[in-house]
Structure formats: structure tokens, C-alpha cells
Write a protein that holds these residues in place. Structure first.
Motif, PDB file in Angstrom:
ATOM      1  N   SER A  51      57.401  46.467  44.012  1.00 42.52           N
ATOM      2  CA  SER A  51      58.357  45.614  43.356  1.00 42.52           C
ATOM      3  C   SER A  51      58.652  44.676  44.109  1.00 42.52           C
ATOM      4  O   SER A  51      59.148  43.317  43.835  1.00 42.52           O
ATOM      5  CB  SER A  51      59.623  46.748  42.945  1.00 42.52           C
ATOM      6  OG  SER A  51      59.098  47.780  42.084  1.00 42.52           O
ATOM      7  N   ARG A 242      72.907  52.171  38.065  1.00 45.66           N
ATOM      8  CA  ARG A 242      71.790  52.211  37.393  1.00 45.66           C
ATOM      9  C   ARG A 242      72.234  52.096  35.987  1.00 45.66           C
ATOM     10  O   ARG A 242      71.744  51.365  35.272  1.00 45.66           O
ATOM     11  CB  ARG A 242      70.760  53.312  37.465  1.00 45.66           C
ATOM     12  CG  ARG A 242      71.490  54.630  37.263  1.00 45.66           C
ATOM     13  CD  ARG A 242      70.434  55.766  37.443  1.00 45.66           C
ATOM     14  NE  ARG A 242      70.950  56.982  37.440  1.00 45.66           N
ATOM     15  CZ  ARG A 242      70.755  57.775  36.090  1.00 45.66           C
ATOM     16  NH1 ARG A 242      70.388  56.922  35.151  1.00 45.66           N
ATOM     17  NH2 ARG A 242      71.314  58.912  36.017  1.00 45.66           N
ATOM     18  N   SER A 263      70.819  46.786  35.922  1.00 40.95           N
ATOM     19  CA  SER A 263      69.478  47.567  35.279  1.00 40.95           C
ATOM     20  C   SER A 263      68.981  46.936  34.247  1.00 40.95           C
ATOM     21  O   SER A 263      67.911  46.662  33.929  1.00 40.95           O
ATOM     22  CB  SER A 263      69.720  48.998  35.309  1.00 40.95           C
ATOM     23  OG  SER A 263      70.819  49.396  34.668  1.00 40.95           O
ATOM     24  N   MET A 266      67.750  43.640  34.282  1.00 40.90           N
ATOM     25  CA  MET A 266      66.197  43.461  34.775  1.00 40.90           C
ATOM     26  C   MET A 266      65.468  43.882  33.564  1.00 40.90           C
ATOM     27  O   MET A 266      64.113  43.194  33.734  1.00 40.90           O
ATOM     28  CB  MET A 266      66.246  44.632  36.061  1.00 40.90           C
ATOM     29  CG  MET A 266      64.909  45.004  36.437  1.00 40.90           C
ATOM     30  SD  MET A 266      64.948  46.458  37.422  1.00 40.90           S
ATOM     31  CE  MET A 266      65.300  47.681  36.176  1.00 40.90           C
ATOM     32  N   ALA A 285      65.708  43.865  40.500  1.00 40.46           N
ATOM     33  CA  ALA A 285      65.438  45.474  40.965  1.00 40.46           C
ATOM     34  C   ALA A 285      65.813  45.372  42.542  1.00 40.46           C
ATOM     35  O   ALA A 285      66.280  46.326  42.842  1.00 40.46           O
ATOM     36  CB  ALA A 285      64.257  45.952  40.319  1.00 40.46           C
TER      37      ALA A 285
END
Length: 310
Positions: A51, A242, A263, A266, A285
Motif C-alpha cells: 500500500s 476505521r 476509510s 479511501m 490509507a
């Protein structure tokens, strides 16, 4: 005169069987840890590294990726939607902390030997076992304009109902209230488990010394609940940061993007029809992961120092 054969010894002058036993004792923990470490490497560390690597590219997931360096992170600095999502995550983090003391007080109540306590435990445990999707739907109906219970109550008291999920200033707080319901139940379970390990002799000694009420809780019970508090803090922080599912189910980030969190933003940028910008989504992220690690590392460091008495 016959010479007896020499006893096989290791390099340190110890018999070989004893040396092998010591080596086996040293290797045994690593052999047991190896499968878990391998899975952690494959499913956690490598995806995190991947990532971070993708965040330096411009990529839609299909065509060849183009290296752009820190441009995705530079774009975040001028992105109003990113700052809205970050602000909402801070609100989530602050208000989600209420789950810990509320879970503790409910656990203290349920730890009593009173009539019908099993019914009370079942009622408080219920939010933890149902899906977050179900929680989101329940609260969506609860807030629904026209027929929702909350709307009817506010209409009865104020003359005009409040449509929480349609109000840019209230929507985030309404979703947080929905998330607190199962989170309080989870913290309650952690503390109920911790209360079972509280030493009865310390409680009796404190009672003989005249401690009761808040003093008993603060000086005797809470120090023994430190492991449960640590787990509750870590899980609550992760849940607050999250916080994707409830936002997706209840508002899809609306109205006008006012309930977005990092989150969900994203997801919008990387995987929804609005973006397919894998690199930009990966940058979001990475920022979210860095914030999460700052909090969790701080708590781990504090707990490690407390255990060593530093």
C-alpha cells in the motif's frame, strides 16, 4: 591398563544430549510462532508495504502504473474532502472513548448478584452479537423522517421533527451514536471478564481499611483491570478510526460528503465509480494507518513502562 572411551561433549564442555535439549528448548517457541509469523507477514506486513508503494504511483488498477512520487500526498494537503474526513475521524475518536467508562459501569452493575441478572446480561450483550449492517439499518429507521421513533419524539417535544441523517451538522453524531451501541457492549464484555480475575482478598482488605465506593474502584479494582482497559482502548481506537461500515450503510458519506471518514473516502477514491484512483486511495490509507499506529504505539509503550516500573 585399558583407556575408557571419552564421553561425547559439546563445545562448552556439556554432554551432547544436554546441549541438544537446551537447543530444543530455545527453538521450540520459534517453531510454534513460525506459522503465525508467516501468516502475519503474508496478510499484514506485505500488504502494508504494498500500500505504501502504490501510494507513490498514479494507477487505476488496470493500466500500467506511473511513478509520481509524493504528488498524491501533496494533493491531500489541498483536498477539502480529506480534511472533512479527518475532522470526522477526530470526532469519532473523541466520542468513541465514551464506550470505555460506560462499558465499565455496566459491567460493574452486571457483576452484582441481583434477581434477574441473566436477563440484564443478555439485553446488554445483544448489540455485540448482531452485525454492524443490522445496527446501521436499525438506526437508519430510528432516525428516518416521518416515521422514525427519534423523529417522532423530537416532533412531539419541539413541534418539528429532526432528520438527523439529512442534517450536515448532526449526521456524524447520529452515526457515532449507532456505533457506540455495540462498542459499549464489547467493552462491557472485556470488563466483565476482567472482573472475574479481581483478587477477592484485596477487596476484603480494602473493606477492612474502610475503602468503599469510588475509592474502592479507583485504588483497588481499576489497577487490576489494567489489561482489560488496554485492550478496550486499542479496540475502541481502531473501531473509531476505521468506522467504514456504518457510514456506508447509513449515509454513503452524505449529505454532500459531510459524514465521510478517512476509510470511506479511501474507498470512494480507490474502488468506487467516483475514482478508481488506487494511488490516491493508498495515500489516504497510509495516513490513516500512521494515525492509528501513533495511538497504539503510545499505549503499548506506556503499558511496557508501567510493567517494568520505569
Amino acid at each position: 591398563m585399558s583407556v575408557s572411551p571419552a564421553i561425547s561433549q559439546g563445545s562448552a564442555g556439556q554432554p551432547a544430549p544436554r546441549k541438544r535439549r537446551r537447543l530444543s528448548r530455545k527453538l521450540a517457541p520459534w517453531l510454534f510462532l513460525a506459522p503465525g509469523m508467516f501468516m502475519f507477514l503474508i496478510y499484514v506486513l506485505i500488504p502494508i508495504g504494498r500500500s505504501v508503494w502504490i501510494s507513490f504511483y498514479q494507477w487505476d488498477g488496470l493500466s500500467p502504473a506511473h511513478w509520481i512520487g509524493l504528488e498524491n500526498y501533496a494533493e491531500l494537503l489541498d483536498d477539502d474532502a480529506f480534511y472533512t474526513s479527518l475532522k470526522n475521524n477526530v470526532i469519532w475518536l473523541v466520542l468513541y472513548m465514551l464506550a470505555i467508562p460506560l462499558g465499565l459501569f455496566i459491567a460493574l452493575f452486571l457483576n452484582q448478584t441481583v434477581r434477574g441478572i441473566r436477563i440484564y446480561k443478555s439485553l446488554f450483550f445483544f448489540p455485540f452479537v448482531i452485525s454492524q449492517v443490522v445496527v446501521g439499518l436499525i438506526f437508519s429507521w430510528f432516525y428516518a423522517p416521518g416515521f422514525g421513533l427519534f423523529y417522532k419524539i423530537t416532533e412531539w417535544f419541539g413541534g418539528q421533527g429532526v432528520a438527523v441523517l439529512a442534517d450536515e451538522n448532526l449526521v456524524t453524531y447520529g452515526i457515532i451514536a449507532a456505533g457506540l451501541w455495540p462498542q459499549i457492549a464489547y467493552c462491557m464484555i472485556l470488563y466483565l471478564t476482567g472482573l472475574n480475575s479481581v483478587a477477592p482478598d484485596q477487596i476484603e482488605a480494602a473493606r477492612l481499611d474502610g475503602a468503599k465506593g469510588i475509592k474502592m474502584l479507583w485504588y483497588v479494582v481499576l489497577p487490576q483491570l489494567r489489561p482489560a482497559t488496554f485492550i478496550a482502548l486499542v479496540v475502541t481506537i481502531i473501531g473509531a478510526l476505521r468506522s467504514f461500515d456504518l457510514v456506508s450503510i447509513m449515509t454513503s458519506g452524505g449529505p454532500y460528503g459531510s459524514s465521510r471518514v478517512l476509510s470511506y473516502y479511501m474507498y470512494e477514491q480507490a474502488l468506487s465509480e467516483y475514482g478508481y484512483r488506487m494511488g490516491y486511495g493508498a495515500a489516504i490509507a497510509v495516513v490513516l494507518f500512521a494515525i492509528m499506529m501513533i495511538f497504539i504505539s503510545g499505549f503499548i509503550w506506556k503499558m511496557w513502562r508501567d510493567e517494568r516500573g520505569l
